[in-house]
Design a protein around this motif. Sequence first.
Motif, short mmCIF file in Angstrom:
data_model
loop_
_atom_site.label_atom_id
_atom_site.label_comp_id
_atom_site.label_asym_id
_atom_site.label_seq_id
_atom_site.Cartn_x
_atom_site.Cartn_y
_atom_site.Cartn_z
N SER A 119 23.45 143.69 109.05
CA SER A 119 24.82 143.29 109.37
C SER A 119 24.86 141.85 109.85
N ALA A 120 23.90 141.49 110.70
CA ALA A 120 23.84 140.12 111.21
C ALA A 120 23.61 139.13 110.07
N THR A 121 22.74 139.51 109.12
CA THR A 121 22.46 138.64 107.98
C THR A 121 23.70 138.45 107.12
N ALA A 122 24.47 139.52 106.93
CA ALA A 122 25.69 139.42 106.13
C ALA A 122 26.68 138.44 106.74
N LEU A 123 26.84 138.51 108.06
CA LEU A 123 27.74 137.57 108.74
C LEU A 123 27.21 136.14 108.63
N LEU A 124 25.91 135.97 108.78
CA LEU A 124 25.31 134.65 108.70
C LEU A 124 25.50 134.05 107.31
N GLU A 125 25.29 134.85 106.29
CA GLU A 125 25.46 134.36 104.93
C GLU A 125 26.91 134.00 104.65
N GLY A 126 27.83 134.76 105.23
CA GLY A 126 29.25 134.42 105.09
C GLY A 126 29.56 133.07 105.69
N CYS A 127 29.01 132.79 106.86
CA CYS A 127 29.21 131.49 107.50
C CYS A 127 28.60 130.37 106.67
N ARG A 128 27.42 130.63 106.13
CA ARG A 128 26.75 129.60 105.33
C ARG A 128 27.46 129.33 104.01
N SER A 129 28.25 130.28 103.54
CA SER A 129 28.95 130.10 102.27
C SER A 129 30.13 129.14 102.38
N ARG A 139 42.59 129.40 103.78
CA ARG A 139 42.59 130.71 103.11
C ARG A 139 41.25 131.00 102.45
N ARG A 140 40.67 129.99 101.79
CA ARG A 140 39.36 130.21 101.16
C ARG A 140 38.32 130.57 102.22
N GLY A 141 38.33 129.84 103.34
CA GLY A 141 37.38 130.13 104.41
C GLY A 141 37.61 131.51 105.01
N GLU A 142 38.87 131.87 105.21
CA GLU A 142 39.20 133.18 105.78
C GLU A 142 38.73 134.31 104.86
N ARG A 143 38.89 134.13 103.56
CA ARG A 143 38.45 135.17 102.61
C ARG A 143 36.94 135.35 102.68
N LYS A 144 36.20 134.25 102.74
CA LYS A 144 34.74 134.33 102.80
C LYS A 144 34.27 135.03 104.07
N ILE A 145 34.85 134.64 105.20
CA ILE A 145 34.43 135.24 106.47
C ILE A 145 34.85 136.70 106.55
N LEU A 146 36.04 137.01 106.07
CA LEU A 146 36.51 138.40 106.10
C LEU A 146 35.64 139.28 105.20
N LYS A 147 35.29 138.78 104.02
CA LYS A 147 34.43 139.55 103.12
C LYS A 147 33.07 139.82 103.78
N ALA A 184 32.46 139.89 107.01
CA ALA A 184 32.65 140.80 108.15
C ALA A 184 32.78 142.25 107.66
N LEU A 185 33.49 142.46 106.56
CA LEU A 185 33.65 143.82 106.03
C LEU A 185 32.31 144.37 105.52
N THR A 186 31.52 143.50 104.90
CA THR A 186 30.18 143.91 104.45
C THR A 186 29.32 144.29 105.65
N ALA A 187 29.40 143.49 106.72
CA ALA A 187 28.63 143.79 107.93
C ALA A 187 29.07 145.10 108.55
N LEU A 188 30.38 145.36 108.56
CA LEU A 188 30.89 146.62 109.11
C LEU A 188 30.41 147.81 108.31
N ASP A 189 30.40 147.67 106.98
CA ASP A 189 29.91 148.77 106.13
C ASP A 189 28.45 149.07 106.43
N GLN A 190 27.65 148.01 106.55
CA GLN A 190 26.23 148.19 106.85
C GLN A 190 26.01 148.76 108.25
N LEU A 191 26.88 148.36 109.17
CA LEU A 191 26.80 148.87 110.53
C LEU A 191 27.11 150.37 110.56
#
Length: 238
Positions: A160-170, A215-223, A225-232
């Motif tokens: 989950s942490a990796t998913a959030l990190l990758e979202g930030c890096r994107s 909006r582009r940034g919000e979509r990336k971060i939200l995606k 976060a949702l991936t991290a929540l699923d993994q969590l």
Amino acid sequence: MIDLDIDMRQYDCPFIDTTDDVDIAFSAVQWQLDTDDEKLETRLIAQADSMGALDDGLRALREHPNMTDCYILSKRDNVAEIGTTIEQTNAMATIQDNGGYITGPFRIENGRERWHVGFDDDQDEDRALAELERHNDYSVEGRDQFGPTTLFDLLENSDSATALLEGCRSLTETERETFEVATARGYYETPRDTTLDDLADHFDVSKTAVSMNLRRGERKILKAALTALDQLDDTETF
């Protein structure tokens, strides 16, 4: 466990000396310290602004007196994966001799190195930092202390942490900067302390451009976060 985020300048490190002379950065992928031979074997990603700068940086790295071995594993354009073996530096020996250990990957650029170092108790930490001051220039940028429960939670939810990190890096540099300024100026507060018009004036772009970047940034971060929540959820269910 005590975890330190240290901004370090070593005076006997080939990577730091190279990034002082050439516009190149190194990020560690894998490392192994051989305490018997006093050598550090590392795999790193080297990235420069151009192919020429990359070649210059790798050449300087190979020629450094503390470099034992440096070879290219793969290379494309201005990025290369390399393997290296260097002599143990003063800082590495100091951390090792005082019960410390590396807890995360390190990154080197512009003559500085970011270290993540762990200690099991305050006395080891204090002793190591005092000794580091004698031969190195450093500042502690962050300090966290974790108990066993927190450490277990972090390890169990590393995906989950990796998913959030990758979202930030994107995020692109423009998206990240727009996010940071919008947040600092209160765009996401209720009521808002700034408007899209204000942000457009700040960046000297159109209101539409600012809105699209957010909006582009919000979509990336939200995606992410949702991936991290699923993994969590999967971890907790398991």
